[in-house]
Write a protein that holds these residues in place. Structure first.
Motif, PDB file in Angstrom:
ATOM      1  N   SER B  80       0.840  -1.200   0.000  1.00 55.85           N
ATOM      2  CA  SER B  80       0.000   0.000   0.000  1.00 55.85           C
ATOM      3  C   SER B  80       0.873   1.246   0.000  1.00 55.85           C
ATOM      4  N   ILE B  91      -5.493  -7.961   1.832  1.00 54.43           N
ATOM      5  CA  ILE B  91      -6.581  -8.729   1.221  1.00 54.43           C
ATOM      6  C   ILE B  91      -6.876  -9.974   2.049  1.00 54.43           C
ATOM      7  N   LEU B  95     -10.688 -10.265   3.115  1.00 58.09           N
ATOM      8  CA  LEU B  95     -11.533 -11.179   2.347  1.00 58.09           C
ATOM      9  C   LEU B  95     -12.430 -12.079   3.219  1.00 58.09           C
ATOM     10  N   PHE B 266     -13.658  -6.353   2.531  1.00 58.70           N
ATOM     11  CA  PHE B 266     -13.128  -6.085   1.211  1.00 58.70           C
ATOM     12  C   PHE B 266     -13.722  -4.820   0.592  1.00 58.70           C
ATOM     13  N   LEU B 269     -12.200  -1.792   2.126  1.00 56.71           N
ATOM     14  CA  LEU B 269     -10.825  -1.697   1.646  1.00 56.71           C
ATOM     15  C   LEU B 269     -10.795  -1.062   0.253  1.00 56.71           C
ATOM     16  N   THR B 270     -11.695  -1.515  -0.601  1.00 55.45           N
ATOM     17  CA  THR B 270     -11.725  -1.034  -1.981  1.00 55.45           C
ATOM     18  C   THR B 270     -12.047   0.461  -2.048  1.00 55.45           C
ATOM     19  N   VAL B 281      -3.288  -1.097  -4.158  1.00 54.86           N
ATOM     20  CA  VAL B 281      -4.419  -1.734  -3.484  1.00 54.86           C
ATOM     21  C   VAL B 281      -5.612  -1.821  -4.432  1.00 54.86           C
ATOM     22  N   VAL B 285      -7.258  -5.338  -5.479  1.00 54.63           N
ATOM     23  CA  VAL B 285      -8.608  -5.739  -5.067  1.00 54.63           C
ATOM     24  C   VAL B 285      -9.498  -5.978  -6.282  1.00 54.63           C
ATOM     25  N   THR B 289     -11.322  -9.355  -7.154  1.00 50.23           N
ATOM     26  CA  THR B 289     -12.773  -9.379  -7.344  1.00 50.23           C
ATOM     27  C   THR B 289     -13.134  -9.963  -8.706  1.00 50.23           C
TER      28      THR B 289
END
Lengths: 561, 317
Positions: B80, B91, B95, B266, B269-270, B281, B285, B289
């Motif tokens: 990151s 992740i 997740l 998740f 985070l996104t 990141v 992600v 996904t």
């Protein structure tokens, strides 16, 4: 129309517009708060011991050990995710909340915004030529990993701040030439030029001392397991969600630490932060919205701490930033960029009093200069505020030969508070002959446009630093790294450089007063208001304090018996 | 079957490559610069340059893309820009939260949706059907964030029944884990429950008027067996597909739900990565996904062909 009536009409208009423009989530946040008639905050509102008159600070009190029970986990709802937990690399304001519990500094700020010793034992002794600072250090202090805190450790940290790639501290530390350690309890900093803001910088992240063993082991990855001197030590971090620190038994003043651990939970939405505070899932919440604060002040279980920030919110006018920051200045070919009269007219058409009352429930305060009235470098000259005068504004526009309404486009952040402010301004400046076109942009895009010089007018703020130099020089000095206005005045540059190098406090105060007078003629930035740091605290908790630097001091708090 | 499988796998691989390119370009087309977003207030040209160098942002897009793809192929998703944490571990911790939340939401939505759908079909034209239809309409039209806020205000703040935020891992304390997740899962599941209800109802109605049901009834089977064994089982094929298709909606719903309840999943985070322009990141992600989507679609298709062999035959032809 009476002023009160005008304000109510004004706020209901803002409300209607916000509902359409700001999207559903924003609208929801406003329901029941913004759309109720605006009550200018007054001093005698009910709300328990902690409520206060508009403009009055409530910093909170230190905990009385007899009233606090030991142990417990404090949950703090934080409005933003701190970035790297590395004092050298950290750039976000929010990291300071966490650092406060685990990384002590050479100096700290007291409630009066004055610098006081923390890991040092006294303020620095400065040589008569201003080129040498001697700092005496505390003895018997240990890092969280058991290592000894001494002059060599301070030297390692300062050198790291000065040399690590990407260091955010380098410019704060000024023209340091060398760091000497004549004995384990003394550090001597040598400078090539006098640099008055240095002591204040050492009261922020630049003054944090890192464990040399941890630095040697982790290098640039220090943030993954930071080790400093502090009442708490780093335990764990879940990215973008939470940070946990636990009590450090090695801490020199461990007897004063009551809590077992502190969890910082990141909750970005202000209304959800205050809901968490009310439900008891969090006991402290930072950056309350001025919309939520009045309701919380009336809640029996919560008190609201407030302190005036050292920063400002304002309008930056693009004068000479046609090519983007870092490139040679080139004046824009618009009346507002070329003619100071047009900028003065804009400043005069803004009623700051009405703004803070109607938009911020009277919780924020009016600002007309970059120097906070809380700063020890303030003066009457630095606090002069030109009165709201739309008639004069129109006259100035006529003198400048500009046809009215004069259309200006303003970019602003798309969060609810910024949008409400923008809409209020739009309504206000109409009277002065301006037509403000609002362009809301997402924060990251706003920063980008700002630096590329792709704007006419922009609304943004600065969170503020203790030393006035850090609130002025970078923004309006011709070579300032954040001079996004592209303003350039040899006179102001000289005043600022003199103030930077003056060792006499009275001299600096006088110089900053002169800078403000000049700025009010040229208006590269129109200062609007100063934010209040509003912090909600559960009444079950004692000893939470917030000083003017906005950092929530949680380390010595505890749950009431 | 093997040819069908290979065909579907090939299609999936192409989709994944296209998704990677689109994401990479899309992220860079966003206005805003990660170095600026990271530097925030404390920015000066020198440190901006240092950040760009450190994360390879000063390189050309082609070089950056190659770096990303070649590292990702080796399982290295970078770190990151904002926090310096390896993206893989971000992740890995986010997740399971979203998966647990989604599974709970599907379970809750399935029980409510199938139940209400069967009732609506069997009690056609009666108040029960009306009620089920009204609930479904509500479930589809009320946004998650509003429901979430209301749930926090009434169930957490006023009644204190559920925590308003926070998360406890299942293996640390299963009871606390469920206590934290029930409310978000119910809210996340509302839309899905409505869709399942409508789908179950209409396919049940079709089934109930089919010849084989009349045969079953004529044989004298009790209504429970007719509805449960014959009608419902056949109706569920369509429901499985719908749930599969709705997974996308579930994940986008999770973004909102996780933010409201401060769940370390998740979705949160996104969104946070997008706001902070944390390129590594975001890229990672979205890649994960996209892969999940493709795998789920593949599984749904395969499941479909297991439930109804005619599909497999058609796919092979």
């Amino acid at each position: 129309m009476t002023r009160r009536l005008w304000m109510n009409r004004f706020s209901s208009r803002i409300c209607r517009r916000s509902m359409v423009g700001a999207g559903a989530l924003v609208a929801l946040a406003l329901i029941g708060t913004a759309c109720s008639p605006v009550d200018p905050a007054d001093g005698d509102s009910p709300g328990g011991g902690q409520s206060s008159a508009a403009g009055q600070d409530v910093f909170g009190e230190a905990a009385d050990a007899a009233q606090v029970k030991p142990g417990g986990t404090l949950t703090v709802a934080l409005s933003a995710d701190p970035d790297k937990l590395d004092p050298t690399l950290s750039r976000s304001l929010y990291s300071r909340y966490v650092f406060h519990t685990m990384c002590e500094k050479l100096y700290d700020l007291g409630p009066d915004a004055k610098v006081v010793p923390q890991l040092a034992t006294a303020l620095p002794t400065i040589s008569s030529d201003g080129l040498s600072l001697s700092i005496p250090l505390k003895q018997g202090v240990k890092f969280a990993d058991g290592g000894t805190f001494d002059a060599a450790a301070v030297k390692t940290s300062l050198n790291r701040h000065l040399t690590l790639a990407g260091s955010a501290r380098k410019s704060e530390l000024g023209p340091i030439t060398s760091i000497e350690t004549p004995d384990p309890k003394t550090v001597v900093i040598k400078l090539s030029k006098p640099f008055a803001p240095l002591t204040a910088a050492l009261a922020d992240r630049a003054g944090m001392v890192l464990s040399p063993a941890a630095v040697a082991k982790l290098g640039a990855n220090f943030s993954t397991a930071p080790v400093c001197v502090g009442p708490f030590k780093f335990a764990s971090r879940v990215a973008q969600n939470s940070i946990k620190v636990v009590k450090d038994p090695q801490y020199y003043d461990a007897a004063k630490v009551h809590l077992d651990s502190i969890e910082y939970r990141i909750i970005t939405d202000s209304s959800i932060r205050s809901a968490n505070l009310k439900s008891g899932d969090a006991q402290v919440a930072d950056s309350l919205s001025t919309q939520d604060a009045p309701t919380l002040q009336k809640d029996d279980t919560v008190s609201v701490l407030q302190s005036q920030s050292l920063g400002y919110q304002g309008l930056t006018i693009n004068i000479g930033n046609a090519n983007g920051i870092g490139n040679p200045l080139k004046q824009l070919d618009t009346p507002i960029a070329k003619d100071p009269k047009v900028r003065q007219a804009l400043a005069l058409s803004i009623d700051r009093e009405a703004l803070v009352k109607s938009i911020f429930n009277g919780l924020n305060t009016v600002a007309c200069s970059p120097v906070s009235p809380k700063s020890e470098f303030t003066s009457d000259a630095a606090q002069v505020c030109p009165a709201h005068d739309p008639a004069k504004a129109k006259q100035l526009l006529a003198d400048a030969g500009v046809s009215t309404p004069y259309k200006v486009e303003m970019i602003t952040s798309n969060n609810p508070d910024s949008l409400r402010l923008a809409q209020a301004l739009q309504g206000m400046v109409k009277e002065g002959g301006f037509e403000l076109v609002i362009k809301p942009v997402e924060y990251a895009a706003l920063l980008d446009q700002q630096d590329r010089g792709d704007f006419e007018l922009l609304q943004l703020g600065w969170s503020g630093r203790v030393d006035p130099d850090a609130n002025i020089y970078n923004f309006i000095g011709s070579t300032g790294s954040q001079n996004v206005s592209g303003y350039s005045s040899p006179e102001v540059d000289k005043l600022l450089t003199d103030a930077r190098q003056a060792t006499d406090k009275a001299e600096r105060i006088k110089l900053y007063g002169e800078v403000v007078s000049k700025l009010q003629q040229d208006d590269p930035i129109i200062y609007l208001y100063r934010q209040r740091n509003l912090t909600g605290v559960s009444k079950k908790l004692l000893g939470i304090q917030v000083y003017p630097d906005g950092v929530i001091r949680t380390a010595f708090a505890g749950f009431a018996k | 079957m093997r040819r069908y499988l290979l065909n579907r796998l090939w299609q999936s691989a192409v989709t994944l490559v296209l998704a990677t390119i689109v994401v990479f370009a899309g992220v860079r087309a966003l206005p805003g610069d990660p170095a600026l977003a990271l530097a925030g207030e404390d920015r000066d040209p020198e440190s901006l340059r240092a950040i760009r160098e450190q994360y390879g942002l000063d390189q050309s897009w082609l070089v950056q893309f190659w770096q990303f793809v070649s590292h990702a192929a080796r399982g290295d998703l970078g770190e990151s820009i904002r926090t310096g944490t390896p993206v893989r571990s971000m992740i890995a911790s986010a997740l399971p939260v979203t998966i647990e939340l989604s599974v709970l939401a599907i379970l809750i939505a399935g029980v409510i949706g199938v139940g209400a759908g069967v009732v609506a079909a069997v009690r056609r034209g009666r108040p029960a059907e009306w009620a089920a239809n009204a609930l479904a309409l509500l479930g589809l039209s009320v946004p998650h964030f509003w429901l979430g806020l209301m749930a926090i205000l009434y169930l957490s703040v006023a009644l204190g029944l559920f925590p308003a935020s926070g998360f406890v891992p299942f293996f640390t304390d299963p009871v606390a884990n469920l206590h934290h997740l029930v409310l978000p899962a119910v809210i996340l599941g509302t839309g899905l429950a409505a869709v399942i209800m409508r789908q179950t109802r209409s396919s049940m109605l079709d089934a109930l008027s089919a010849d084989y049901i009349r045969t079953a009834e004529a044989k004298g089977l009790p209504p429970k067996a007719v509805i449960g064994k014959h009608a419902l089982r056949n109706s569920l094929i369509v429901v499985v597909t719908v749930v599969g298709l709705q997974l996308g909606a579930l994940i986008s719903g999770a973004v909102v739900t996780e933010r409201i309840f401060a769940l370390p999943g998740f979705g949160k985070l996104t969104v946070d990565a997008v706001f902070q322009r944390d390129y590594p990141v975001i890229q990672a992600v979205v890649l994960v996904t996209a892969t999940a989507y493709i795998v789920i679609n593949l599984l749904v298709d395969l499941l479909y062909s297991v439930i109804d062999p005619r599909i497999r035959v058609r796919g092979e032809a």
